[in-house]
Scaffold this active site. Structure first.
Site, PDB file in Angstrom:
ATOM      1  N   ALA A   1       0.808  -0.859  -0.050  1.00 33.27           N
ATOM      2  CA  ALA A   1       0.048  -0.063   0.112  1.00 33.27           C
ATOM      3  C   ALA A   1       1.187   1.510  -0.237  1.00 33.27           C
ATOM      4  CB  ALA A   1      -1.091   0.150   1.101  1.00 33.27           C
TER       5      ALA A   1
ATOM      6  N   TYR B   1      10.658   2.869   0.631  1.00 28.78           N
ATOM      7  CA  TYR B   1      10.727   1.892   0.531  1.00 28.78           C
ATOM      8  C   TYR B   1       9.143   1.850  -0.663  1.00 28.78           C
ATOM      9  CZ  TYR B   1       7.444  -1.815   2.497  1.00 28.78           C
ATOM     10  OH  TYR B   1       6.986  -2.688   2.310  1.00 28.78           O
TER      11      TYR B   1
HETATM   12  P1  NAD Z   1       9.420 -10.200   6.637  1.00 33.99           P
HETATM   13  O1  NAD Z   1      10.527  -8.600   7.359  1.00 33.99           O
HETATM   14  O2  NAD Z   1       8.744 -10.567   8.081  1.00 33.99           O
HETATM   15  O3  NAD Z   1       9.904 -10.380   5.954  1.00 33.99           O
HETATM   16  C1  NAD Z   1      10.738 -10.269   4.879  1.00 33.99           C
HETATM   17  C2  NAD Z   1      11.968 -11.029   5.051  1.00 33.99           C
HETATM   18  O4  NAD Z   1      12.682 -10.809   3.951  1.00 33.99           O
HETATM   19  C3  NAD Z   1      13.088 -11.715   6.539  1.00 33.99           C
HETATM   20  O5  NAD Z   1      12.643 -12.632   6.697  1.00 33.99           O
HETATM   21  C4  NAD Z   1      14.303 -10.534   5.018  1.00 33.99           C
HETATM   22  O6  NAD Z   1      15.228 -11.847   6.462  1.00 33.99           O
HETATM   23  C5  NAD Z   1      13.754 -11.475   4.249  1.00 33.99           C
HETATM   24  N1  NAD Z   1      15.437 -10.436   3.652  1.00 33.99           N
HETATM   25  C6  NAD Z   1      15.332  -9.437   3.647  1.00 33.99           C
HETATM   26  N2  NAD Z   1      16.598  -9.105   2.732  1.00 33.99           N
HETATM   27  C7  NAD Z   1      16.891  -9.900   2.263  1.00 33.99           C
HETATM   28  C8  NAD Z   1      18.232 -10.583   1.831  1.00 33.99           C
HETATM   29  N3  NAD Z   1      19.047  -9.771   1.186  1.00 33.99           N
HETATM   30  N4  NAD Z   1      18.256 -12.103   1.154  1.00 33.99           N
HETATM   31  C9  NAD Z   1      16.813 -13.002   1.302  1.00 33.99           C
HETATM   32  N5  NAD Z   1      16.358 -12.865   2.551  1.00 33.99           N
HETATM   33  C10 NAD Z   1      16.256 -11.655   3.027  1.00 33.99           C
HETATM   34  O7  NAD Z   1       8.231  -8.858   6.359  1.00 33.99           O
HETATM   35  P2  NAD Z   1       6.886  -9.792   5.717  1.00 33.99           P
HETATM   36  O8  NAD Z   1       5.542  -8.953   6.833  1.00 33.99           O
HETATM   37  O9  NAD Z   1       6.441 -10.760   6.425  1.00 33.99           O
HETATM   38  O10 NAD Z   1       6.966  -9.241   4.918  1.00 33.99           O
HETATM   39  C11 NAD Z   1       6.797 -10.129   3.557  1.00 33.99           C
HETATM   40  C12 NAD Z   1       6.768  -9.203   1.949  1.00 33.99           C
HETATM   41  O11 NAD Z   1       5.456  -8.265   1.986  1.00 33.99           O
HETATM   42  C13 NAD Z   1       7.498  -8.028   1.908  1.00 33.99           C
HETATM   43  O12 NAD Z   1       8.016  -8.617   0.954  1.00 33.99           O
HETATM   44  C14 NAD Z   1       6.445  -6.669   2.307  1.00 33.99           C
HETATM   45  O13 NAD Z   1       7.566  -5.739   1.800  1.00 33.99           O
HETATM   46  C15 NAD Z   1       5.720  -7.775   1.600  1.00 33.99           C
HETATM   47  N6  NAD Z   1       4.790  -6.439   2.949  1.00 33.99           N
HETATM   48  C16 NAD Z   1       3.962  -6.665   3.791  1.00 33.99           C
HETATM   49  C17 NAD Z   1       3.132  -6.027   4.469  1.00 33.99           C
HETATM   50  C18 NAD Z   1       2.640  -6.889   6.248  1.00 33.99           C
HETATM   51  O14 NAD Z   1       1.650  -6.014   6.346  1.00 33.99           O
HETATM   52  N7  NAD Z   1       2.959  -7.824   6.220  1.00 33.99           N
HETATM   53  C19 NAD Z   1       2.766  -5.053   4.241  1.00 33.99           C
HETATM   54  C20 NAD Z   1       2.895  -4.119   3.049  1.00 33.99           C
HETATM   55  C21 NAD Z   1       3.551  -5.618   1.710  1.00 33.99           C
END
Ligand code: NAD
Length: 325
Positions: free
Chosen positions: A119, A149
């Site tokens: 979002a 971001y």
């Molecule tokens: P999270 O941070 O728990 O998960 C993201 C994972 O990516 C982490 O475990 C991190 O270690 C891993 N990561 C980061 N850099 C890395 C790298 N270089 N190599 C390997 N792994 C790497 O976040 P989440 O809440 O599970 O979100 C998952 C996805 O959904 C993300 O792309 C996030 O941007 C998107 N998103 C999440 C939300 C939310 O509310 N949770 C909202 C919008 C978008």
């Protein structure tokens, strides 16, 4: 057997997704730069590797997987993405991950790839009124996301769309709106509002005070993890490419969210609003018209139900860490 790669499997959504895919009988490889913090992965293979490195992506994405879920991103809550201090890292890391993965998925002839956008791509100018934000999918241009971001997410959406257009790849692009639930980060600076509120309330003494950033009138909506994964499943099964919002339309102010957590806890606490320079947009909520039309999906449960489960989980974590001292 259905073969699946989950990138970001050591994270919140990725960890839950792996569990769901395993229940469905898929063979799952998870990859992340770290192990899952709260629960051991149930993936058939879990590889710790840095996806900003091309050679790591080539080694984990080494076959024509039926499905790839690209959830890995350098991200966090407002305290991480809005301070400006992490801008270079989060743009470089997340863009590198996406560039590496889409190219390798193309070379390996992956059948379908899911990309989690956010979002945060929606323009600042449509989110100034807390009572009436506009986050319809087609409101994204002229682009003006509120953070680097968001800009990276928008770039990567376009990257996945370009590969679909030029190479006939099957991509699915979702824009998640504040997904929350157990086994998500709740401390350390990368936590988001529901987890932060649950932690503050869980840690507070009865009769005490909890701090809420800003004036507390800023609005958001929050989607429970199980609902999110149900939407992702429908999305992957269908033929619609997106981008599409996956979120809730139950908009609340942050003070209302805090009060909800306080009510659930049964404690008597008051709220103190504290000024911060990085509180984010004034209003944001999902617009679910498109997803209802294309996938017939909408969240089925009220916010309170998800927050109750989340609070109980955060409380158990806080209690464990206190008793470990
Ligand atoms: P999270 O941070 O728990 O998960 C993201 C994972 O990516 C982490 O475990 C991190 O270690 C891993 N990561 C980061 N850099 C890395 C790298 N270089 N190599 C390997 N792994 C790497 O976040 P989440 O809440 O599970 O979100 C998952 C996805 O959904 C993300 O792309 C996030 O941007 C998107 N998103 C999440 C939300 C939310 O509310 N949770 C909202 C919008 C978008």
């Amino acid at each position: 057997m259905r073969t699946v790669l989950v990138c970001g499997a050591g994270g919140f959504i990725g960890g839950h997704l792996v569990k769901k895919l395993k229940k469905e009988g898929a063979w799952v490889r998870g990859v992340d730069c770290k192990e899952h913090e709260f629960a051991p992965s149930v993936a058939d293979e879990f590889i710790v590797g840095d996806l900003t490195k091309q050679e790591v992506v080539a080694s984990v994405l080494d076959r024509p997987f039926d499905e790839v879920y690209q959830l890995a991103a350098d991200m966090g809550g407002a305290g991480y993405i809005f301070t400006g201090e992490n801008d270079a890292n989060l743009m470089f890391n997340s863009a590198s991950i996406n560039l590496n993965i889409i190219q390798q998925a193309y070379l390996q002839k992956v059948k379908k790839i899911f990309y989690s956008s956010s979002a945060c791509i929606y323009p600042l100018y449509n989110q100034k009124d807390p009572g009436n934000p506009n986050c319809a999918e087609d409101s994204v241009y002229p682009a003006n996301p509120d953070s680097e971001y968001g800009w990276e997410k928008l770039f990567s959406e376009r990257l996945y769309q370009a590969f679909a257009r030029n190479h006939g790849m099957q991509v699915r692009i979702s824009r998640f709106h504040n997904v929350f639930g157990p086994e998500g980060t709740f401390s350390g600076g990368r936590e988001k509002a529901p987890a932060a509120m649950c932690r503050k309330v869980a840690e507070a003494e009865d009769g005490g005070v909890i701090e809420v950033w800003g004036d507390g009138k800023q609005t958001r909506s929050f989607l429970y993890i199980d609902e999110c994964l149900e939407a992702v499943e429908r999305f992957m099964k269908g033929s619609f490419e997106g981008p599409v919002n996956i979120g809730s339309e139950e908009m609340v102010s942050l003070n209302e969210l805090a009060q909800l957590v306080i009510d659930i806890s049964g404690k008597k606490l008051s709220i103190k609003n504290i000024p911060v320079s990085y509180e984010g947009v004034r209003g944001r909520t999902s617009d679910n018209r498109l997803i209802k039309e294309k996938l017939g999906w909408a969240p089925s449960r009220p916010l309170r139900e998800g927050i109750e489960k989340n609070y109980q989980w955060v409380l158990s974590q806080v209690t464990q860490s206190v008793s470990a001292i």
